[in-house]
Design a protein around this motif. Structure first.
Motif, mmCIF file in Angstrom:
data_model
loop_
_atom_site.group_PDB
_atom_site.id
_atom_site.type_symbol
_atom_site.label_atom_id
_atom_site.label_comp_id
_atom_site.label_asym_id
_atom_site.label_seq_id
_atom_site.Cartn_x
_atom_site.Cartn_y
_atom_site.Cartn_z
ATOM 1 N N ILE A 1 25.578 2.341 -36.895
ATOM 2 C CA ILE A 1 24.789 1.514 -35.981
ATOM 3 C C ILE A 1 23.391 2.081 -35.803
ATOM 4 O O ILE A 1 22.388 1.354 -35.831
ATOM 5 C CB ILE A 1 25.504 1.388 -34.625
ATOM 6 C CG1 ILE A 1 26.821 0.632 -34.792
ATOM 7 C CG2 ILE A 1 24.618 0.690 -33.600
ATOM 8 C CD1 ILE A 1 27.705 0.643 -33.551
ATOM 9 N N GLY A 2 23.297 3.403 -35.629
ATOM 10 C CA GLY A 2 21.994 4.034 -35.401
ATOM 11 C C GLY A 2 21.036 3.848 -36.558
ATOM 12 O O GLY A 2 19.854 3.548 -36.358
ATOM 13 N N PRO B 1 16.957 3.619 -30.230
ATOM 14 C CA PRO B 1 17.259 2.512 -29.305
ATOM 15 C C PRO B 1 17.995 1.388 -30.017
ATOM 16 O O PRO B 1 17.689 1.044 -31.161
ATOM 17 C CB PRO B 1 15.867 2.045 -28.846
ATOM 18 C CG PRO B 1 14.958 3.199 -29.115
ATOM 19 C CD PRO B 1 15.508 3.879 -30.334
ATOM 20 N N THR B 2 18.966 0.796 -29.340
ATOM 21 C CA THR B 2 19.749 -0.303 -29.908
ATOM 22 C C THR B 2 19.367 -1.624 -29.254
ATOM 23 O O THR B 2 20.218 -2.424 -28.867
ATOM 24 C CB THR B 2 21.256 -0.032 -29.759
ATOM 25 O OG1 THR B 2 21.554 0.192 -28.370
ATOM 26 C CG2 THR B 2 21.684 1.171 -30.562
ATOM 27 N N GLN B 3 18.077 -1.840 -29.115
ATOM 28 C CA GLN B 3 17.530 -3.081 -28.581
ATOM 29 C C GLN B 3 16.259 -3.392 -29.349
ATOM 30 O O GLN B 3 15.426 -2.516 -29.562
ATOM 31 C CB GLN B 3 17.208 -2.941 -27.088
ATOM 32 C CG GLN B 3 16.752 -4.223 -26.413
ATOM 33 C CD GLN B 3 17.889 -5.218 -26.205
ATOM 34 O OE1 GLN B 3 19.032 -4.830 -25.975
ATOM 35 N NE2 GLN B 3 17.579 -6.504 -26.297
ATOM 36 N N VAL C 1 20.726 13.596 -39.059
ATOM 37 C CA VAL C 1 20.918 12.145 -39.026
ATOM 38 C C VAL C 1 21.750 11.734 -37.813
ATOM 39 O O VAL C 1 21.455 10.732 -37.155
ATOM 40 C CB VAL C 1 21.575 11.664 -40.332
ATOM 41 C CG1 VAL C 1 22.062 10.225 -40.210
ATOM 42 C CG2 VAL C 1 20.579 11.775 -41.487
ATOM 43 N N THR C 2 22.775 12.509 -37.499
ATOM 44 C CA THR C 2 23.611 12.209 -36.335
ATOM 45 C C THR C 2 22.781 12.236 -35.055
ATOM 46 O O THR C 2 22.916 11.355 -34.196
ATOM 47 C CB THR C 2 24.767 13.219 -36.234
ATOM 48 O OG1 THR C 2 25.598 13.087 -37.395
ATOM 49 C CG2 THR C 2 25.610 12.966 -34.991
ATOM 50 N N CYS C 3 21.911 13.238 -34.932
ATOM 51 C CA CYS C 3 21.033 13.337 -33.756
ATOM 52 C C CYS C 3 20.053 12.164 -33.715
ATOM 53 O O CYS C 3 19.837 11.555 -32.664
ATOM 54 C CB CYS C 3 20.294 14.665 -33.786
ATOM 55 S SG CYS C 3 19.207 14.946 -32.368
ATOM 56 N N LYS C 4 19.495 11.828 -34.878
ATOM 57 C CA LYS C 4 18.529 10.725 -34.957
ATOM 58 C C LYS C 4 19.187 9.398 -34.595
ATOM 59 O O LYS C 4 18.621 8.587 -33.850
ATOM 60 C CB LYS C 4 17.941 10.656 -36.364
ATOM 61 C CG LYS C 4 16.847 9.610 -36.548
ATOM 62 C CD LYS C 4 16.302 9.632 -37.963
ATOM 63 C CE LYS C 4 15.162 8.639 -38.119
ATOM 64 N NZ LYS C 4 13.976 9.025 -37.319
#
Length: 236
Positions: A220-221, A87-89, A79-82
Motif C-alpha cells: 500500500i505504501g 500519506p494514504t490520501q 522501504v518499510t520505513c518509507k
C-alpha cells in the motif's frame, strides 16, 4: 573458523558472501549468520535520493540493492520505513463545484502469494488526469464504499462517475451520476492507461512478477508513493 558473536560456539562454517564480497559465516549451534569485523556503512543523502527514484522504476528490491551497493536487509528496512510514512490520501488541486468527471477501475495484485489477492481500487479525474482516490482490499461492495469515502467531497457531491459493469459499484455510487460503460466506449480509457503505467513502472504490480510484495503495508505504501509522484508530475 571465527567464533559465533552470539553464543561463542566454535561450530561455525562458511556460508557464502555478502553483497560486498566479504565472507559470511553460519553458526551451527544458534543459527546466527555473521561476518568478521563488520563495518557499519553510512548511506548518504544522494544514495537515498537515488533509491527513491529507483523505487519508481520497474526494478526489484534485489536489483536496486545491486545498483546502489547496499545490503538487501538495509534496503528492506528503508522501504518499510518509507512506506509507513507515506500519506494514504491523494493530494489534488482545488476544484469548484460544477461538472466533474471521474473514471474508476480495479487492478488485480497480490501479496506474498497469488492466493492472497489484493485489488487496487482507483479513481481518476478525467479532466486533470489526477488520481483522486485509492483503496486496497477485496473486490466487494465494502471496498467500493471505502474508495467512495476517500474521494474529495466536491467529487462526491458533483461528479459523474464512469465504471465498468462490476456490481459493487452499483451498490455504492449514486444512481443519478453513475454511468456503466464498456471498455470500447473510451469512457474509462484514462484510468485503464494509468493501470498500465502502474504495472510498467512498479515491479510489484506486474502480473507475472518475481518482485512481489511480502508485506501488505509496504504494498500500500509504495502504491501511494507512486500515486503522489504521478500526480505531482502532471502538467498544470
Amino acid at each position: 573458523m571465527p567464533l559465533c558473536p552470539d553464543c561463542t560456539s566454535e561450530r561455525t562454517v562458511k556460508n557464502g558472501h555478502i553483497h560486498t564480497g566479504k565472507q559470511r559465516y553460519l553458526c551451527r549451534t544458534c543459527g546466527r549468520q555473521f561476518v568478521e569485523n563488520p563495518t557499519n556503512k553510512t548511506i548518504d543523502t544522494p544514495t537515498r535520493e537515488l533509491i527513491d527514484r529507483l523505487l519508481l522504476e520497474r526494478l526489484s528490491m534485489a536489483g536496486i540493492a545491486r545498483v546502489v551497493q547496499v545490503s538487501e536487509q538495509w534496503l528492506q528496512d528503508y522501504v518499510t520505513c518509507k512506506a509507513a510514512q507515506t500519506p494514504t490520501q491523494a493530494t489534488v488541486r482545488p476544484k469548484k463545484k460544477g461538472r466533474l468527471t471521474v473514471q474508476c477501475d480495479e487492478l488485480w495484485s497480490f501479496v506474498d502469494h497469488k492466493g492472497n489477492k489484493q485489488w487496487v481500487w482507483l479513481a481518476l479525474d478525467a479532466d486533470t488526469r489526477e488520481i483522486i482516490g485509492a483503496h486496497v482490499g477485496d473486490r466487494s461492495a465494502q471496498s467500493a464504499q471505502r474508495l467512495w469515502d476517500v474521494l474529495p467531497t466536491v467529487y462526491r457531491q458533483c461528479a459523474v462517475i464512469y465504471t465498468d459493469d462490476w456490481e459493487a459499484y452499483q451498490q455504492v455510487l449514486p444512481r443519478k451520476r453513475h454511468r456503466v460503460v464498456s471498455k470500447s466506449s473510451g469512457k474509462t480509457s484514462y484510468i485503464e492507461r494509468f493501470n498500465n503505467t502502474l504495472r510498467q513502472r512498479v515491479s510489484r504490480f506486474v502480473r507475472r512478477s518475481l518482485a512481489f510484495s511480502k508485506s501488505l503495508r509496504n504494498h500500500i505504501g509504495l502504491l501511494w508513493n507512486f500515486i503522489h509522484h504521478y500526480n505531482a508530475s502532471l502538467p498544470l
